[in-house]
Scaffold this active site. Structure first.
Site, PDB file in Angstrom:
ATOM      1  N   TYR A 221       4.069   6.321  10.065  1.00  0.00           N
ATOM      2  CA  TYR A 221       3.214   5.189   9.676  1.00  0.00           C
ATOM      3  C   TYR A 221       4.034   4.106   8.973  1.00  0.00           C
ATOM      4  O   TYR A 221       3.829   2.908   9.192  1.00  0.00           O
ATOM      5  CB  TYR A 221       2.093   5.690   8.757  1.00  0.00           C
ATOM      6  CG  TYR A 221       0.934   4.722   8.603  1.00  0.00           C
ATOM      7  CD1 TYR A 221      -0.167   4.791   9.441  1.00  0.00           C
ATOM      8  CD2 TYR A 221       0.948   3.744   7.619  1.00  0.00           C
ATOM      9  CE1 TYR A 221      -1.234   3.907   9.310  1.00  0.00           C
ATOM     10  CE2 TYR A 221      -0.110   2.852   7.477  1.00  0.00           C
ATOM     11  CZ  TYR A 221      -1.197   2.940   8.329  1.00  0.00           C
ATOM     12  OH  TYR A 221      -2.236   2.064   8.190  1.00  0.00           O
TER      13      TYR A 221
ATOM     14  N   PRO B  31      -4.693   0.266  18.344  1.00  0.00           N
ATOM     15  CA  PRO B  31      -4.452  -0.216  16.977  1.00  0.00           C
ATOM     16  C   PRO B  31      -4.455   0.867  15.897  1.00  0.00           C
ATOM     17  O   PRO B  31      -4.093   0.584  14.758  1.00  0.00           O
ATOM     18  CB  PRO B  31      -5.613  -1.187  16.736  1.00  0.00           C
ATOM     19  CG  PRO B  31      -6.700  -0.719  17.650  1.00  0.00           C
ATOM     20  CD  PRO B  31      -6.015  -0.137  18.849  1.00  0.00           C
TER      21      PRO B  31
ATOM     22  N   HIS C 175       0.863  -1.186   0.000  1.00  0.00           N
ATOM     23  CA  HIS C 175       0.000   0.000   0.000  1.00  0.00           C
ATOM     24  C   HIS C 175       0.897   1.234   0.000  1.00  0.00           C
ATOM     25  O   HIS C 175       1.739   1.400   0.876  1.00  0.00           O
ATOM     26  CB  HIS C 175      -0.914   0.029   1.232  1.00  0.00           C
ATOM     27  CG  HIS C 175      -2.066  -0.924   1.119  1.00  0.00           C
ATOM     28  ND1 HIS C 175      -3.340  -0.593   1.488  1.00  0.00           N
ATOM     29  CD2 HIS C 175      -2.135  -2.189   0.665  1.00  0.00           C
ATOM     30  CE1 HIS C 175      -4.162  -1.619   1.256  1.00  0.00           C
ATOM     31  NE2 HIS C 175      -3.441  -2.610   0.765  1.00  0.00           N
TER      32      HIS C 175
ATOM     33  N   TYR D 287      -9.124   5.962   6.873  1.00  0.00           N
ATOM     34  CA  TYR D 287      -9.276   6.325   8.281  1.00  0.00           C
ATOM     35  C   TYR D 287     -10.220   7.521   8.296  1.00  0.00           C
ATOM     36  O   TYR D 287      -9.848   8.600   7.842  1.00  0.00           O
ATOM     37  CB  TYR D 287      -7.942   6.731   8.896  1.00  0.00           C
ATOM     38  CG  TYR D 287      -6.967   5.593   9.124  1.00  0.00           C
ATOM     39  CD1 TYR D 287      -6.159   5.112   8.098  1.00  0.00           C
ATOM     40  CD2 TYR D 287      -6.827   5.011  10.391  1.00  0.00           C
ATOM     41  CE1 TYR D 287      -5.248   4.086   8.310  1.00  0.00           C
ATOM     42  CE2 TYR D 287      -5.909   3.982  10.608  1.00  0.00           C
ATOM     43  CZ  TYR D 287      -5.128   3.528   9.574  1.00  0.00           C
ATOM     44  OH  TYR D 287      -4.230   2.518   9.790  1.00  0.00           O
TER      45      TYR D 287
ATOM     46  N   LYS E 216       0.914  -0.187  14.751  1.00  0.00           N
ATOM     47  CA  LYS E 216       2.315  -0.335  15.116  1.00  0.00           C
ATOM     48  C   LYS E 216       2.652  -1.643  15.844  1.00  0.00           C
ATOM     49  O   LYS E 216       3.832  -1.997  15.965  1.00  0.00           O
ATOM     50  CB  LYS E 216       2.739   0.831  16.039  1.00  0.00           C
ATOM     51  CG  LYS E 216       2.922   2.135  15.312  1.00  0.00           C
ATOM     52  CD  LYS E 216       4.309   2.228  14.709  1.00  0.00           C
ATOM     53  CE  LYS E 216       4.422   3.200  13.586  1.00  0.00           C
ATOM     54  NZ  LYS E 216       4.192   2.627  12.252  1.00  0.00           N
TER      55      LYS E 216
END
Ligand code: PHB
Length: 421
Positions: free
Chosen positions: A386, A294, A76, A205, A298
């Site tokens: 991220y 979550p 991704h 998100y 990580k």
């Protein structure tokens, strides 16, 4: 009949951290035994999240030529932050030159178990650990009951607790099973697995007036989605239609592909860091040492970053009698841990609606979201965290086959090799 076995490193927990540690130790000729209370089938079927940082993927490719991260997993190159009804893509390669992979943890575990069992690794499934006997500081022992209910003792030169958030080994290191820094949150995630085609190619998100939602994927046929709920919510209570309504209301602008819900669960959030990560010859890695909510994805990555540092330190300690790296293991592991704790907390507070949030809080949060997406500095901060900060490995020469986890360009070439020629 009681059994006593002797090994150099006793590893409690056959999760990603324990299995990778055994591989990195075996590469250096250091023998280990792994114990886990679960059966192999249970380990391989426990559904957990699976966003892998670039460095984690580089490591899996380096240690396991048969890893399916590039065939079953998906690279991704970005995520979408959605708020105020609009989507904003964070493009990882253009911002930081790295990507992440969606490859669920149970698939990682199938690969690693095949790798280690194929190499003859001693793994005692179904063995319940009761305690660590550290009365001899140089030779700690794991005290357990094996799958047949018989006493099992593993005498070792080092014991590693890779036994998750309910760690038994933690008590030996911190003096209590819970001793650590803790934050709890006033919300949780209602998670579903459903049989439907993907509603989005990348993760969404979403921050909405109704609360947070995350649209994730598992495969072309199965999807994973979450929405913010009360920590005491009952996973069995809502009907399928109510669940779809809740999800749909939280991702305005996308029509979700609905399908049969095949699993539902409520995930409570905790941020936790143990007060100590090592005492003498007993150390903690992964969830035994720390847990994160979550939202930042990580968990598994932090566990694997710990293991890279610990493997290197154990190679120096047990191979050369050099104590310097083990003496600084906790400090170095905590460096990354606290950065990830902050990032996970920040992503959580950025995207969720606290039950006591008022109009001011809501508007401030939208201002913060705009600060992130509207400037390259903001997007880069998110992308850097991220996709995972490059790992500092002090003594690269002591890792013969493993990568340094320094930043490497996004690649799908699974035959890539790392380390000194
Ligand atoms: C998941 O796919 O389960 C998932 C993805 C990203 C997260 C958390 C969970 O931040």
């Amino acid at each position: 009949m009681s059994t006593t076995i002797r090994t150099r490193v006793a590893i409690v927990g056959a999760g990603p951290a324990g299995l990778i540690l055994s591989q990195l130790l075996a590469d250096a000729g250091i023998e280990s035994v792994i114990v886990d209370s679960r059966s192999r089938a249970e380990i391989e079927s426990t559904i957990r999240a699976g966003i892998l940082e670039q460095g984690t993927v580089d490591l899996l490719r380096a240690i396991d030529p048969a890893t399916r991260v590039d065939t079953v997993g998906h690279r991704h190159d970005g995520i979408e932050l959605r708020f105020h009804g609009e989507g904003h893509r964070i493009d990882f390669p253009s911002l930081v030159g790295r990507s992440v992979w969606l490859y669920p943890q149970h698939e990682v575990l199938k690969d690693l178990l095949a790798l280690r069992l194929g190499a003859g690794q001693d793994i005692r499934f179904g063995a319940t650990v009761e305690s660590v006997d550290d009365s001899n500081a140089l030779h700690p022992a794991v005290v357990a009951t094996d799958a047949q209910g018989e006493p099992l003792r593993i005498d070792a030169d080092f014991v590693v607790g890779a036994d998750g958030s309910r760690s038994v080994v933690r008590a030996t290191v911190t003096g209590s099973r819970s001793g650590g820094y803790l934050r709890e949150y006033p919300f949780a995630w209602f998670g579903i697995l459903c049989e439907a085609p993907p509603s989005s190619q990348e993760l969404i998100y979403s921050n909405s007036d109704q609360g947070f939602a995350l649209i994730s994927q598992r495969s072309p046929q199965v999807q994973r989605m979450y929405f913010q709920c009360d920590p005491d919510a009952d996973a069995a209570a809502p009907s399928d239609a109510e669940i779809w309504d809740a999800l749909q209301a939280r991702v305005p602008g996308t029509t979700l592909h609905e399908g049969p819900i095949i699993q539902r669960d409520v995930l409570r959030f905790r941020s936790f860091v143990a007060h100590e990560l090592r005492r003498d010859r007993v150390a903690l890695v992964g969830d035994a040492a720390h847990t994160v909510p979550p939202t930042g994805a990580k968990g598994m990555n932090l566990a694997i970053a710990d293991v890279v540092l610990l493997a290197e330190a154990l190679r120096a300690l047990l191979g050369e009698g050099d104590e310097r790296l083990i003496d600084t293991y906790a400090e170095r592991a905590l460096d990354r841990t606290w950065k990830a704790q902050h990032f996970s907390w920040w992503m959580t507070s950025l995207l969720h609606t606290a039950p006591d949030a008022g109009d001011f809080d809501r508007r401030r949060q939208l201002g913060e979201l705009r600060t992130v997406v509207e400037s390259e500095a903001g997007r880069t901060y998110l992308a850097e965290a991220y996709t995972g900060w490059p790992q500092r490995v002090e003594r690269i020469s002591s890792i013969t086959k493993a990568p340094t986890m320094e930043s490497t360009p996004a690649t799908t070439n699974s035959s890539r090799k790392f380390g000194p020629a």
